[in-house]
Design an enzyme around this catalytic site. Structure first.
Site, PDB file in Angstrom:
ATOM      1  N   HIS A 479       0.815  -1.216   0.000  1.00 56.21           N
ATOM      2  CA  HIS A 479       0.000   0.000   0.000  1.00 56.21           C
ATOM      3  C   HIS A 479       0.855   1.275   0.000  1.00 56.21           C
ATOM      4  O   HIS A 479       0.334   2.377  -0.202  1.00 56.21           O
ATOM      5  CB  HIS A 479      -0.923  -0.006   1.216  1.00 56.21           C
ATOM      6  CG  HIS A 479      -2.247   0.667   0.968  1.00 56.21           C
ATOM      7  ND1 HIS A 479      -2.503   1.429  -0.146  1.00 56.21           N
ATOM      8  CD2 HIS A 479      -3.393   0.691   1.695  1.00 56.21           C
ATOM      9  CE1 HIS A 479      -3.725   1.896  -0.099  1.00 56.21           C
ATOM     10  NE2 HIS A 479      -4.302   1.456   1.016  1.00 56.21           N
ATOM     11  N   ASP A 483      -2.157   2.262  -4.599  1.00 52.65           N
ATOM     12  CA  ASP A 483      -3.384   2.719  -3.936  1.00 52.65           C
ATOM     13  C   ASP A 483      -4.485   1.682  -4.119  1.00 52.65           C
ATOM     14  O   ASP A 483      -4.414   0.809  -4.988  1.00 52.65           O
ATOM     15  CB  ASP A 483      -3.830   4.056  -4.519  1.00 52.65           C
ATOM     16  CG  ASP A 483      -2.858   5.180  -4.185  1.00 52.65           C
ATOM     17  OD1 ASP A 483      -2.222   5.104  -3.111  1.00 52.65           O
ATOM     18  OD2 ASP A 483      -2.726   6.112  -4.997  1.00 52.65           O
TER      19      ASP A 483
END
Length: 508
Positions: A479, A483
């Site tokens: 992450h 995204d």
């Protein structure tokens, strides 16, 4: 003539080491490449071989001293000092001389691969005195990534085993000696007989005594040996083991300070007496230790998140059923599901390139190619061979590459180069019956796709309930660089390509 023994190159960014153990004492006879001492750095343990045959002279750096690269460790008196060793041989000494001068061949550690500097001798297939043929397998080395078989460089008789099973050797170490004739091999067994004697005389704790630097660190930290788990040979405690134990104690929850027992790094609870006799303790292989470390490092480093979807495999299964016989007849390989998933992932990575990228410090490195890692389970553990430039391959080329890599992985024949450089990974837990899982990233990659079992389930299709072959897909991603939108988009594109394979042909 006096020969100097100096600290070898310790590796990138390593500038000093601690002398952990001396295997020889002043006055001891030493052979070429025989291990003299062991150095301990903050990353690895390095064994220092003798540069020449002779007699051990002065030990300049005693155990526990810290030395820099190229520092003087000891001296060896060569020349006449080495003469008594051959003279001590039995009466057939004249026969040994020709073997040593012309009929003996050293068996050295082969190339281990990029970034691999040491290996452990796991198994000897031959014993001293056995006849060997050229290219016959002598022993197997185990590194933290692959197993390497060592063939005989020539035919002859195995005269001496320098590195027995369990010994850790560096990339330039000598493993054994092969005598070119049976007569030349006859006196050789007496040499290894002398070596263990010297080793035991040197102190039977050579393989079990803790490193001097570790003893000092434990004293400073107030730890006892039973509070530290050793990672050295035969459980020997090294300096970094003490540091790990101190760090573990420091990060323990505050309430644990009231009860000393939970702060101990010992992982096991007491075992009932009736159960202890039915347990079996097996030392983890280097490969298994590396797998455990890398997986845990991945969890500690990356911000791993997993997103899920499901795919209707009807169209892929129909296409495969229709063309599998013709495909195998033309290309000589079966048409499986992995080529469809590889193609679908390559297609999706073009649209969402951050899933195919990696973080390098404060930079993001985008890869304009796809080196697809395919996770494979082997008896030794999980390995991930890499199919290079998978994005430019055909279905047949992908299937051939996967079949070949899988076969080499099961046989333990993969080279280091075949497992390096991957940009994305596919893991198929469905072959073991897994219905759903969350795969762990393979650093420094930023994405891994988990395939699972195909199972018939009722689905609503155009307002009607129909039974369809469904598979859950899982994408674990970093992450920090990917995204949620990008991850979901990637998985949707894979789903679309598999549910309508014609999209792959149309590049949609």
């Amino acid at each position: 003539m006096s020969i100097e023994v100096r600290v070898p190159t310790l590796g990138e960014s390593v500038t000093e080491a601690t002398v952990a153990t001396w295997f020889k004492k002043p006055g001891d006879a030493v052979a070429v490449d025989e291990m003299l001492c062991e150095l301990e750095t903050d990353k690895v343990t390095v064994e220092v071989p003798s540069p020449a045959a002779g007699v051990m002279g002065e030990i300049v750096a005693a155990e526990g001293e810290t030395v820099g690269v190229d520092a003087l460790l000891a001296t060896i008196a060569a020349g006449e000092g080495a003469a008594p060793a051959p003279a001590a041989a039995p009466s057939p000494a004249p026969a040994a001389a020709p073997a040593a001068s012309g009929g003996s061949v050293d068996v050295m550690v082969p190339t281990l691969g990029e970034s691999v500097t040491e290996a452990t001798v796991s198994t000897w297939f031959k014993q001293v005195g056995d006849s060997v043929a050229q290219d016959e397998m002598l022993c197997e080395l185990e590194t933290d990534k692959v197993s390497v078989e060592v063939p005989a460089p020539t035919a002859g008789v195995l005269a001496e085993i320098v590195a027995p099973e369990g010994t850790t050797v560096d990339a330039t170490a000598k493993l054994a000696v092969i005598s070119g004739a049976a007569a030349g091999a006859a006196p050789a067994p007496s040499a290894p007989a002398a070596a263990p004697a010297a080793g035991t005389g040197d102190g039977g704790g050579k393989d079990v005594a803790n490193a001097p630097s570790a003893e000092k660190a434990m004293a400073e930290a107030g730890l006892s040996a039973d509070q530290v788990t050793g990672s050295g040979r035969d459980g020997r405690i090294m300096k970094e083991d003490v540091a790990n134990a101190v760090a573990a104690a420091a990060t323990a929850p505050a309430p644990a300070a009231a009860a000393p027992a939970p702060a101990s790094p010992a992982p096991r609870a007491p075992v009932a007496a009736e159960d202890a006799g039915r347990e079996e303790r097996v030392r983890m292989t280097r490969l298994r230790q590396t797998i455990a470390k890398r997986l845990k490092d991945a969890q500690n480093t990356a911000a791993i998140l997993t997103t899920y979807n499901e795919v209707d495999m009807t169209e892929v299964m129909a296409l495969r059923s229709q063309y599998k016989d013709q495909f195998e007849k033309k290309h000589g390989v079966r048409l499986g599901f992995m080529s469809f998933f590889t193609k679908a992932c390559c297609h999706a990575l073009k649209e969402v390139p951050e899933v195919n990228a990696e973080i390098d410090g404060t930079d993001i490195v985008y890869k304009n190619f796809v080196h697809m890692g395919v996770a494979a389970g082997t008896p030794q553990g999980l390995v991930v061979p890499v199919i290079r430039d998978a994005d430019s391959m055909s279905f047949a080329e992908i299937e051939k590459a996967i079949a070949e890599k899988g076969r080499r992985a099961r046989d333990g024949k993969l080279s280091m180069a075949e497992m390096q450089g991957g940009t994305f990974t596919i893991s198929n837990g469905g072959v073991y019956g897994s219905l759903m899982s969350s795969p762990i990233l393979n650093p420094p990659q930023s994405g891994i796709l988990g395939m699972h079992k195909i199972q018939d389930r009722p689905m609503v299709i155009n307002g009607e309930i129909k039974i369809r072959p469904m598979m859950y897909l899982a994408l674990s991603y970093d992450h920090r660089i990917v995204d949620g939108k990008g991850a979901v988009t990637f998985l949707v594109r894979v789903k679309e390509a598999l549910e309508d394979p014609r999209r792959l042909l149309m590049d949609l």
